[in-house]
Design a protein around this motif. Structure first.
Motif, PDB file in Angstrom:
ATOM      1  N   TRP A 114      33.721  31.731  36.176  1.00 40.13           N
ATOM      2  CA  TRP A 114      33.614  31.676  37.490  1.00 40.13           C
ATOM      3  C   TRP A 114      32.408  32.264  37.335  1.00 40.13           C
ATOM      4  O   TRP A 114      32.393  33.813  36.587  1.00 40.13           O
ATOM      5  CB  TRP A 114      33.958  31.749  38.948  1.00 40.13           C
ATOM      6  CG  TRP A 114      33.690  32.063  40.122  1.00 40.13           C
ATOM      7  CD1 TRP A 114      32.819  30.309  40.152  1.00 40.13           C
ATOM      8  CD2 TRP A 114      33.337  32.315  41.188  1.00 40.13           C
ATOM      9  NE1 TRP A 114      32.174  30.672  41.441  1.00 40.13           N
ATOM     10  CE2 TRP A 114      32.484  31.320  41.890  1.00 40.13           C
ATOM     11  CE3 TRP A 114      33.376  33.983  40.949  1.00 40.13           C
ATOM     12  CZ2 TRP A 114      31.933  32.510  43.013  1.00 40.13           C
ATOM     13  CZ3 TRP A 114      33.555  34.034  42.270  1.00 40.13           C
ATOM     14  CH2 TRP A 114      32.335  33.895  42.941  1.00 40.13           C
ATOM     15  N   TRP A 115      31.009  32.503  37.588  1.00 42.19           N
ATOM     16  CA  TRP A 115      29.666  32.575  37.073  1.00 42.19           C
ATOM     17  C   TRP A 115      29.983  33.745  37.799  1.00 42.19           C
ATOM     18  O   TRP A 115      28.719  34.927  38.532  1.00 42.19           O
ATOM     19  CB  TRP A 115      28.571  31.624  37.773  1.00 42.19           C
ATOM     20  CG  TRP A 115      28.761  31.146  39.219  1.00 42.19           C
ATOM     21  CD1 TRP A 115      29.227  29.816  39.348  1.00 42.19           C
ATOM     22  CD2 TRP A 115      28.037  31.525  40.298  1.00 42.19           C
ATOM     23  NE1 TRP A 115      28.940  29.345  40.852  1.00 42.19           N
ATOM     24  CE2 TRP A 115      28.620  30.625  41.513  1.00 42.19           C
ATOM     25  CE3 TRP A 115      27.579  33.208  40.842  1.00 42.19           C
ATOM     26  CZ2 TRP A 115      28.295  31.136  42.985  1.00 42.19           C
ATOM     27  CZ3 TRP A 115      26.919  33.194  41.884  1.00 42.19           C
ATOM     28  CH2 TRP A 115      27.476  32.258  42.922  1.00 42.19           C
ATOM     29  N   GLY A 116      29.921  33.764  39.985  1.00 44.35           N
ATOM     30  CA  GLY A 116      30.307  35.027  40.419  1.00 44.35           C
ATOM     31  C   GLY A 116      31.144  36.086  40.284  1.00 44.35           C
ATOM     32  O   GLY A 116      32.136  35.801  39.225  1.00 44.35           O
ATOM     33  N   LYS A 117      30.931  36.644  41.523  1.00 41.76           N
ATOM     34  CA  LYS A 117      31.794  38.049  40.942  1.00 41.76           C
ATOM     35  C   LYS A 117      33.232  37.991  42.277  1.00 41.76           C
ATOM     36  O   LYS A 117      32.918  38.042  43.726  1.00 41.76           O
ATOM     37  CB  LYS A 117      31.215  39.027  41.618  1.00 41.76           C
ATOM     38  CG  LYS A 117      32.127  40.960  41.263  1.00 41.76           C
ATOM     39  CD  LYS A 117      31.679  42.160  41.696  1.00 41.76           C
ATOM     40  CE  LYS A 117      32.746  43.123  41.421  1.00 41.76           C
ATOM     41  NZ  LYS A 117      31.828  44.219  41.648  1.00 41.76           N
ATOM     42  N   ILE A 118      34.764  37.608  42.171  1.00 42.83           N
ATOM     43  CA  ILE A 118      35.832  38.031  42.842  1.00 42.83           C
ATOM     44  C   ILE A 118      36.037  38.963  43.354  1.00 42.83           C
ATOM     45  O   ILE A 118      36.059  40.177  42.938  1.00 42.83           O
ATOM     46  CB  ILE A 118      36.660  37.098  41.142  1.00 42.83           C
ATOM     47  CG1 ILE A 118      36.740  36.229  41.600  1.00 42.83           C
ATOM     48  CG2 ILE A 118      38.400  37.559  43.180  1.00 42.83           C
ATOM     49  CD1 ILE A 118      37.513  35.282  41.478  1.00 42.83           C
ATOM     50  N   GLU A 119      35.602  39.911  44.457  1.00 46.76           N
ATOM     51  CA  GLU A 119      36.437  41.205  44.835  1.00 46.76           C
ATOM     52  C   GLU A 119      38.058  41.229  44.964  1.00 46.76           C
ATOM     53  O   GLU A 119      38.142  42.169  45.076  1.00 46.76           O
ATOM     54  CB  GLU A 119      35.400  41.001  45.751  1.00 46.76           C
ATOM     55  CG  GLU A 119      34.447  40.870  46.804  1.00 46.76           C
ATOM     56  CD  GLU A 119      34.321  41.044  47.297  1.00 46.76           C
ATOM     57  OE1 GLU A 119      34.386  41.757  49.071  1.00 46.76           O
ATOM     58  OE2 GLU A 119      32.999  40.087  48.712  1.00 46.76           O
ATOM     59  N   GLY A 120      38.746  39.938  44.866  1.00 46.70           N
ATOM     60  CA  GLY A 120      40.161  40.439  45.438  1.00 46.70           C
ATOM     61  C   GLY A 120      40.764  40.583  44.416  1.00 46.70           C
ATOM     62  O   GLY A 120      40.524  40.643  43.140  1.00 46.70           O
ATOM     63  N   ASN A 121      42.338  40.862  43.614  1.00 48.15           N
ATOM     64  CA  ASN A 121      42.739  40.847  42.998  1.00 48.15           C
ATOM     65  C   ASN A 121      44.142  39.743  43.043  1.00 48.15           C
ATOM     66  O   ASN A 121      44.713  40.151  41.850  1.00 48.15           O
ATOM     67  CB  ASN A 121      43.764  42.235  43.326  1.00 48.15           C
ATOM     68  CG  ASN A 121      44.711  42.376  44.389  1.00 48.15           C
ATOM     69  OD1 ASN A 121      44.627  41.578  45.180  1.00 48.15           O
ATOM     70  ND2 ASN A 121      45.409  43.278  44.054  1.00 48.15           N
ATOM     71  N   VAL A 122      44.236  38.475  43.343  1.00 47.74           N
ATOM     72  CA  VAL A 122      44.928  37.072  43.883  1.00 47.74           C
ATOM     73  C   VAL A 122      44.744  36.485  42.082  1.00 47.74           C
ATOM     74  O   VAL A 122      43.340  36.413  41.626  1.00 47.74           O
ATOM     75  CB  VAL A 122      44.072  36.679  44.746  1.00 47.74           C
ATOM     76  CG1 VAL A 122      45.467  35.420  44.385  1.00 47.74           C
ATOM     77  CG2 VAL A 122      44.985  37.162  45.761  1.00 47.74           C
ATOM     78  N   GLN A 123      45.533  36.406  41.420  1.00 45.19           N
ATOM     79  CA  GLN A 123      45.605  35.724  39.978  1.00 45.19           C
ATOM     80  C   GLN A 123      45.537  33.696  40.524  1.00 45.19           C
ATOM     81  O   GLN A 123      45.141  33.004  39.453  1.00 45.19           O
ATOM     82  CB  GLN A 123      46.285  35.621  39.007  1.00 45.19           C
ATOM     83  CG  GLN A 123      46.222  37.360  38.883  1.00 45.19           C
ATOM     84  CD  GLN A 123      44.156  37.463  37.916  1.00 45.19           C
ATOM     85  OE1 GLN A 123      43.997  36.140  37.514  1.00 45.19           O
ATOM     86  NE2 GLN A 123      43.970  38.454  37.867  1.00 45.19           N
ATOM     87  N   GLU A 124      46.412  34.053  40.883  1.00 46.97           N
ATOM     88  CA  GLU A 124      47.341  32.187  41.500  1.00 46.97           C
ATOM     89  C   GLU A 124      47.153  32.616  43.068  1.00 46.97           C
ATOM     90  O   GLU A 124      47.538  33.270  43.674  1.00 46.97           O
ATOM     91  CB  GLU A 124      48.867  32.529  40.895  1.00 46.97           C
ATOM     92  CG  GLU A 124      49.412  31.220  41.360  1.00 46.97           C
ATOM     93  CD  GLU A 124      50.970  31.050  40.820  1.00 46.97           C
ATOM     94  OE1 GLU A 124      51.389  29.874  39.846  1.00 46.97           O
ATOM     95  OE2 GLU A 124      51.036  31.798  41.217  1.00 46.97           O
ATOM     96  N   VAL A 125      47.173  30.987  43.260  1.00 50.76           N
ATOM     97  CA  VAL A 125      47.507  30.986  45.263  1.00 50.76           C
ATOM     98  C   VAL A 125      48.381  29.262  45.268  1.00 50.76           C
ATOM     99  O   VAL A 125      48.138  28.819  44.507  1.00 50.76           O
ATOM    100  CB  VAL A 125      46.176  29.950  45.856  1.00 50.76           C
ATOM    101  CG1 VAL A 125      45.918  29.722  46.838  1.00 50.76           C
ATOM    102  CG2 VAL A 125      45.337  31.491  45.787  1.00 50.76           C
TER     103      VAL A 125
END
Length: 522
Positions: free
Chosen positions: A208-219
């Motif tokens: 992904w081009w953006g920055k993910i703030e959280g730490n979740v890998q799977e939903v």
């Protein structure tokens, strides 16, 4: 040896805990209606699809508009916008993102099977200037152009052509398409598997081009229709989060170890619609005429509603009664005259019915979802009890939203419940979809009572293209007062949306009831 073994066990447990913390398991009472991102304009479906697909402009934590697949834009006069696109972005299946995808997606969103067609139409004609520049040429001024742009998900033109989904799914007529069960966006989450009404699984997009703030890998999303079962799943730790805890359980959840409630209002108004078009209602004891064509009958039903009883006893205070069919009071500029409800007055209601020729009332069916809004079926049952007091016998026909919305879209209703809301607080999107006479291009699409009010329609149409802010404000207020006077819908309340989560989960609560997974920390 013993210390080494113990240390190894602790390390294994920590590793296991870390892995568990990477998977976010959550639930709500309903399921996404479809994965085709413009086939249905339903907030929960939009929010789920919005984790996979993206807009040119996105919403931040305060609902402000920020760059997404577009990095910058400028307006050249009232009828022209130019956007620079983000370079180096790829769809999940590897197709490069270019201006061709933007032009295709906007035009796809204008198709008659798209429920955001009027929003897409307001954007005018998209034109590719080069691979990373798109120009929009409008036919008329759009006072909320960027807000409308934030309703058009960008799809891969090549992918849609490959899978024969260049037009949105005809959900109302139960069409099955590849895009209804598969997804290929540019967003932070990739669809792994989809089992409707059972389980849907996503994984983080490493590219992904953006920055993910959280730490979740799977939903992992699992719909649980039963309130009691859904709450029990949260309390036991089977799920980490529930989107819609029932109001009656909030106090118990607040006092449960390991659980917390995240409070917040929602931009959503709940109201009742009435068939005002047919000469005889489909589902009524009245033959040869339609009682809902008479404003006195509509007003009588309105004045027979004890809204305070609904607010306190049914919603546990988690609702704000309103006289305006508008998701947020910002849409009517917090005008107390527009927000004011007709008074609860059974004697006045009975007198109006008698004057209209129904002293002994009549029978009618109220269609209602049972897994879409907070306490939806219970509200409908409570209304039926209130209307019984003025001799209007109402049969509540409650059903899951997957059945309910197609029935309503076909206008196969005499009375119906609807909730309207989302991230846009301006009156425009509510006006165009709900207040307008039904027409082409999706105009009046959610006017499911099919009322025709030419004076109201003209006011709304004028407000949609008025350039002067003060003149537009005056038109909006005049339109809302006209709507309220004619009781084209019976307003109930704006619902609150408390979320409930395990104590180790941190989420961002937005008033559009949109759970953004990239911000979740566990």
């Amino acid at each position: 040896m013993h210390r080494q073994f113990t240390a190894a066990l602790i390390a294994l447990a920590l590793a296991s805990g870390a892995a568990q913390a990477q998977t976010f398991r959550w639930s709500g009472q309903g399921d996404p209606q479809t994965l085709d991102p413009v086939s249905q304009n339903e907030s929960f479906t939009n929010a789920m699809n919005g984790q996979v697909y993206e807009f040119l402009v996105a919403r931040d934590k305060q609902l402000g508009l920020v760059p997404a697949l577009a990095t910058e834009w400028k307006q050249d006069g009232p009828l022209k916008w130019t956007f620079k696109l983000r370079r180096g972005v790829k769809f999940h299946e590897g197709q490069p993102f270019t201006a061709d995808d933007v032009v295709f997606s906007v035009n796809r969103s204008k198709e008659k099977t798209s429920q955001i067609a009027p929003y897409a139409a307001a954007l005018g004609e998209p034109k590719k200037i080069d691979d990373y520049t798109v120009e929009f040429n409008l036919k008329q001024f759009d006072p909320i152009f960027l807000e409308h742009l934030n309703t058009v998900y960008i799809m891969s033109k090549a992918w849609c052509e490959e899978h024969k989904v260049t037009k949105p799914q005809d959900f109302t007529n139960k069409e099955e398409t590849y895009a209804a069960l598969h997804a290929n966006g540019t967003g932070p989450w990739i669809l792994v598997s989809r089992a409707p009404d059972i389980k849907t699984v996503y994984k983080r997009n490493p590219n992904w081009w953006g920055k993910i703030e959280g730490n979740v890998q799977e939903v992992v999303y699992t719909p649980i229709k039963s309130d009691a079962t859904r709450v029990a799943a949260l309390m036991s730790g089977e799920v980490d989060f529930i989107l819609d805890p029932p109001p009656r359980d909030l106090e118990r959840l607040r006092n449960t170890d390991g659980v917390k409630v995240i409070d917040g209002p929602e931009n959503r108004v709940i109201f009742i619609g009435l068939d005002q078009a047919r000469d005889e209602l489909l589902y009524s004891s009245v033959k040869g005429k339609n009682p809902f064509k008479d404003v006195r009958v509509r007003r009588a039903l309105y004045q027979a509603i004890d809204i305070e009883a609904i607010r306190t006893k049914l919603m546990n205070g988690q609702a704000t009664p309103t006289g305006a069919v508008m998701p947020s009071p910002l849409g009517d500029f917090n005008d107390p005259e527009i927000e004011k409800r007709l008074p609860y007055d059974l004697n006045a209601a009975r007198a109006l019915l008698t004057e209209a020729g129904y002293p002994d009332g009549f029978e009618v069916t109220l269609d209602c979802p049972n897994n879409r809004y907070i306490n939806d079926e219970r509200i409908c049952v409570a209304l039926a009890g209130m209307w019984e007091k003025i001799k209007v016998k109402v049969r509540v026909n409650a059903m899951p939203k997957a059945t309910y919305f197609p029935k309503q879209e076909k206008l196969d209703v005499s009375m119906y419940m609807l909730g309207w809301g989302g991230s846009i607080t301006d009156a425009e999107t509510t006006f165009t979809q709900i207040y307008r006479n039904r027409g082409t291009g999706g105009i009046g699409d959610y006017n499911r009572g099919n009322f025709k009010d030419d004076e109201l329609d003209a006011l709304v149409a004028a407000s949609s293209k008025e350039v002067d802010p003060e003149k537009r404000k005056a038109l909006i207020k005049k339109a809302m007062l006209r709507h309220n006077e004619q009781v084209h819908h019976i307003p109930l309340h704006r619902q609150f949306i408390p979320w409930a989560a395990r104590k180790n989960v941190t989420v961002v609560h937005r008033p559009d009831n949109w759970l953004e997974w990239q911000w979740i920390k566990m």
